[in-house]
Motif scaffolding. Structure first.
Motif, PDB file in Angstrom:
ATOM      1  N   GLN A  61       0.808  -1.224   0.000  1.00 41.57           N
ATOM      2  CA  GLN A  61       0.000   0.000   0.000  1.00 41.57           C
ATOM      3  C   GLN A  61       0.843   1.278   0.000  1.00 41.57           C
ATOM      4  O   GLN A  61       0.343   2.357  -0.348  1.00 41.57           O
ATOM      5  N   SER A  62       2.086   1.190   0.403  1.00 48.22           N
ATOM      6  CA  SER A  62       2.866   2.418   0.642  1.00 48.22           C
ATOM      7  C   SER A  62       3.386   3.031  -0.647  1.00 48.22           C
ATOM      8  O   SER A  62       3.814   2.299  -1.550  1.00 48.22           O
ATOM      9  N   PRO A  63       3.388   4.381  -0.712  1.00 47.25           N
ATOM     10  CA  PRO A  63       4.043   5.034  -1.842  1.00 47.25           C
ATOM     11  C   PRO A  63       5.559   4.938  -1.669  1.00 47.25           C
ATOM     12  O   PRO A  63       6.050   4.773  -0.544  1.00 47.25           O
ATOM     13  N   PRO A  64       6.316   5.022  -2.750  1.00 46.18           N
ATOM     14  CA  PRO A  64       7.776   4.929  -2.599  1.00 46.18           C
ATOM     15  C   PRO A  64       8.364   6.155  -1.906  1.00 46.18           C
ATOM     16  O   PRO A  64       7.881   7.271  -2.106  1.00 46.18           O
ATOM     17  N   ALA A  65       9.367   5.909  -1.057  1.00 47.08           N
ATOM     18  CA  ALA A  65      10.137   7.015  -0.460  1.00 47.08           C
ATOM     19  C   ALA A  65      11.494   7.044  -1.153  1.00 47.08           C
ATOM     20  O   ALA A  65      12.051   5.992  -1.468  1.00 47.08           O
ATOM     21  N   HIS A  66      12.005   8.259  -1.382  1.00 45.74           N
ATOM     22  CA  HIS A  66      13.256   8.367  -2.141  1.00 45.74           C
ATOM     23  C   HIS A  66      14.424   8.812  -1.269  1.00 45.74           C
ATOM     24  O   HIS A  66      14.291   9.719  -0.454  1.00 45.74           O
ATOM     25  N   TYR A  67      15.549   8.136  -1.435  1.00 49.71           N
ATOM     26  CA  TYR A  67      16.800   8.491  -0.750  1.00 49.71           C
ATOM     27  C   TYR A  67      17.894   8.536  -1.811  1.00 49.71           C
ATOM     28  O   TYR A  67      17.907   7.718  -2.732  1.00 49.71           O
ATOM     29  N   SER A  68      18.813   9.490  -1.649  1.00 49.20           N
ATOM     30  CA  SER A  68      19.889   9.549  -2.644  1.00 49.20           C
ATOM     31  C   SER A  68      21.150  10.121  -2.021  1.00 49.20           C
ATOM     32  O   SER A  68      21.109  10.745  -0.955  1.00 49.20           O
ATOM     33  N   TYR A  69      22.234   9.890  -2.699  1.00 45.97           N
ATOM     34  CA  TYR A  69      23.515  10.456  -2.277  1.00 45.97           C
ATOM     35  C   TYR A  69      24.304  10.828  -3.521  1.00 45.97           C
ATOM     36  O   TYR A  69      24.368  10.039  -4.479  1.00 45.97           O
ATOM     37  N   LEU A  70      24.861  12.016  -3.519  1.00 50.78           N
ATOM     38  CA  LEU A  70      25.759  12.463  -4.589  1.00 50.78           C
ATOM     39  C   LEU A  70      26.943  13.132  -3.911  1.00 50.78           C
ATOM     40  O   LEU A  70      26.765  14.114  -3.184  1.00 50.78           O
ATOM     41  N   THR A  71      28.121  12.583  -4.132  1.00 49.58           N
ATOM     42  CA  THR A  71      29.292  13.108  -3.443  1.00 49.58           C
ATOM     43  C   THR A  71      29.535  14.571  -3.802  1.00 49.58           C
ATOM     44  O   THR A  71      29.183  15.026  -4.894  1.00 49.58           O
ATOM     45  N   SER A  72      30.136  15.305  -2.863  1.00 48.49           N
ATOM     46  CA  SER A  72      30.572  16.666  -3.178  1.00 48.49           C
ATOM     47  C   SER A  72      32.065  16.744  -2.862  1.00 48.49           C
ATOM     48  O   SER A  72      32.568  15.961  -2.063  1.00 48.49           O
ATOM     49  N   GLY A  73      32.773  17.641  -3.494  1.00 53.69           N
ATOM     50  CA  GLY A  73      34.216  17.702  -3.285  1.00 53.69           C
ATOM     51  C   GLY A  73      34.937  16.702  -4.164  1.00 53.69           C
ATOM     52  O   GLY A  73      34.311  15.951  -4.921  1.00 53.69           O
ATOM     53  N   THR A  74      36.258  16.693  -4.026  1.00 57.91           N
ATOM     54  CA  THR A  74      37.074  15.896  -4.947  1.00 57.91           C
ATOM     55  C   THR A  74      37.692  14.657  -4.284  1.00 57.91           C
ATOM     56  O   THR A  74      38.444  13.929  -4.922  1.00 57.91           O
ATOM     57  N   ASP A  75      37.365  14.404  -3.013  1.00 55.45           N
ATOM     58  CA  ASP A  75      37.932  13.234  -2.336  1.00 55.45           C
ATOM     59  C   ASP A  75      37.278  11.944  -2.829  1.00 55.45           C
ATOM     60  O   ASP A  75      36.236  11.984  -3.477  1.00 55.45           O
ATOM     61  N   ASP A  76      37.882  10.822  -2.453  1.00 51.22           N
ATOM     62  CA  ASP A  76      37.303   9.509  -2.759  1.00 51.22           C
ATOM     63  C   ASP A  76      35.849   9.467  -2.250  1.00 51.22           C
ATOM     64  O   ASP A  76      35.609   9.614  -1.045  1.00 51.22           O
ATOM     65  N   PRO A  77      34.889   9.266  -3.137  1.00 51.23           N
ATOM     66  CA  PRO A  77      33.479   9.326  -2.703  1.00 51.23           C
ATOM     67  C   PRO A  77      33.012   8.089  -1.939  1.00 51.23           C
ATOM     68  O   PRO A  77      31.939   8.091  -1.327  1.00 51.23           O
ATOM     69  N   ARG A  78      33.794   6.999  -1.967  1.00 52.70           N
ATOM     70  CA  ARG A  78      33.271   5.723  -1.494  1.00 52.70           C
ATOM     71  C   ARG A  78      32.984   5.641   0.006  1.00 52.70           C
ATOM     72  O   ARG A  78      31.946   5.083   0.388  1.00 52.70           O
ATOM     73  N   PRO A  79      33.857   6.186   0.900  1.00 55.23           N
ATOM     74  CA  PRO A  79      33.540   6.026   2.331  1.00 55.23           C
ATOM     75  C   PRO A  79      32.199   6.661   2.723  1.00 55.23           C
ATOM     76  O   PRO A  79      31.384   6.018   3.402  1.00 55.23           O
ATOM     77  N   ALA A  80      31.957   7.883   2.290  1.00 60.85           N
ATOM     78  CA  ALA A  80      30.695   8.543   2.670  1.00 60.85           C
ATOM     79  C   ALA A  80      29.509   7.865   1.982  1.00 60.85           C
ATOM     80  O   ALA A  80      28.436   7.728   2.578  1.00 60.85           O
ATOM     81  N   LEU A  81      29.719   7.448   0.743  1.00 59.44           N
ATOM     82  CA  LEU A  81      28.627   6.775   0.016  1.00 59.44           C
ATOM     83  C   LEU A  81      28.225   5.477   0.747  1.00 59.44           C
ATOM     84  O   LEU A  81      27.038   5.204   0.930  1.00 59.44           O
ATOM     85  N   LEU A  82      29.225   4.710   1.174  1.00 59.01           N
ATOM     86  CA  LEU A  82      28.931   3.459   1.886  1.00 59.01           C
ATOM     87  C   LEU A  82      28.176   3.726   3.185  1.00 59.01           C
ATOM     88  O   LEU A  82      27.198   3.028   3.509  1.00 59.01           O
ATOM     89  N   ALA A  83      28.625   4.737   3.923  1.00 62.15           N
ATOM     90  CA  ALA A  83      27.971   5.050   5.203  1.00 62.15           C
ATOM     91  C   ALA A  83      26.515   5.440   4.971  1.00 62.15           C
ATOM     92  O   ALA A  83      25.620   5.023   5.718  1.00 62.15           O
ATOM     93  N   GLU A  84      26.261   6.224   3.931  1.00 66.59           N
ATOM     94  CA  GLU A  84      24.883   6.645   3.630  1.00 66.59           C
ATOM     95  C   GLU A  84      24.041   5.467   3.162  1.00 66.59           C
ATOM     96  O   GLU A  84      22.879   5.329   3.545  1.00 66.59           O
TER      97      GLU A  84
END
Ligand code: SF4
Length: 288
Positions: A128-151
């Motif tokens: 019955q539930s409508p979809p909820a949206h979550y997203s992540y887009l890195t900012s800055g020039t560092d390796d995006p993977r650690p923050a992306l994984l945590a999110e």
């Protein structure tokens, strides 16, 4: 000149007019047509609809031919229902965007290795539930993977199917992340065990629409089955997303343009996962 394997082998011919002048549903759109398509073209069969009934086609190619002739989609309700029954709520629709430069930008990364810089997840808690949206887009020039994984870990929960389109890509990204960040190993194992591939009912031709023109890709299936597509977006495919992200993040781009690119990247990645929600909803309608 006559179209033939020489157009692509040993090198891709830069001229496209010869191919562009072929009719809609031409024999080169036959699913995995390969040499068979060239043989048909050479014998004067130009379109999938003209293929004689006694011509040797495999089951998927025969479904495609029948759909072109009838102008109707093919729907195997039983097989689609089997796929839908395999989904466990809550449903998480997942998509990554990646970069893979020849010269790695970060330590410990291979040339051309896909590095995720963005994800989109749509979560549907129950029928019955409508979809909820979550997203992540890195900012800055560092390796995006650690923050992306945590999110990502915050969003994906402990149970429920994680739906991707062509899941091998998402799984490959996740396995690479586990190798680079072993503290996430157990969690990534659990995430991979929950992955479900929405490509399967389309690769199996359980559903096929003539507008797919022999392709089971998300970009072909979404407009064919839902009537909605990517044409209104400034970024409309993964390669463009990757190139644009690199230019906006590591290039010399004015700030207002950079922000516009980031907004476009978010829209594009969100449509990939929302589009999957629409596809599953449509498959459910077809089986109801
Ligand atoms: S695409 Fe190029 S190689 Fe192929 S027929 Fe046309 S001109 Fe010749």
């Amino acid at each position: 000149m006559i179209i033939g394997p020489h157009c692509r082998d040993p090198y891709e011919c830069p001229l496209t007019d010869c191919w562009d002048s072929l009719p809609e549903h031409n024999v080169f759109s036959l699913y995995y047509g390969g040499k068979k398509s060239f043989a048909m073209y050479d014998s004067g069969i130009l379109t999938v609809g003209e293929i004689p009934d006694d011509y040797k086609l495999n089951d998927k190619q025969r479904i495609q031919q029948a759909c072109v002739v009838n102008g109707e989609p093919h729907v195997d309700k039983e097989a689609i229902q089997d796929f839908l029954s395999s989904l466990q709520y809550p449903l998480y629709y997942l998509d990554f965007e990646t970069i893979g430069p020849a010269v790695p930008l970060f330590d410990g990364v291979r040339p051309y290795q896909d590095i995720p810089f963005q994800f989109s997840v749509h979560v549907v808690q129950d029928e019955q539930s409508p979809p909820a949206h979550y997203s992540y887009l890195t900012s800055g020039t560092d390796d995006p993977r650690p923050a992306l994984l945590a999110e990502l870990q915050k969003v994906l929960g402990d149970s429920g199917s994680i739906i991707a389109y062509n899941k091998g890509f998402e799984e490959g990204i996740l396995r690479d992340l586990a190798e680079a960040f072993p503290e996430y190993n157990n969690w990534i194992d659990q995430v991979c065990s929950r992955l479900v591939d929405l490509l399967v009912p389309f690769r199996n031709f359980d559903y096929y629409h003539p507008a797919q023109k022999g392709s089971a890709s998300l970009k072909a299936v979404l407009p064919a089955i839902t009537g909605r597509g990517y044409e209104d977006l400034d970024i409309s495919d993964g390669q463009l997303a990757s190139i644009t992200f690199l230019a906006a993040t590591y290039g010399d781009m004015p700030e207002d343009e950079r922000q516009k690119v980031r907004a476009n990247l978010k829209k594009y990645c969100a449509l990939d996962t929302e589009g999957m929600v629409w596809i599953v909803d449509r498959l459910k309608e077809l089986c109801s």
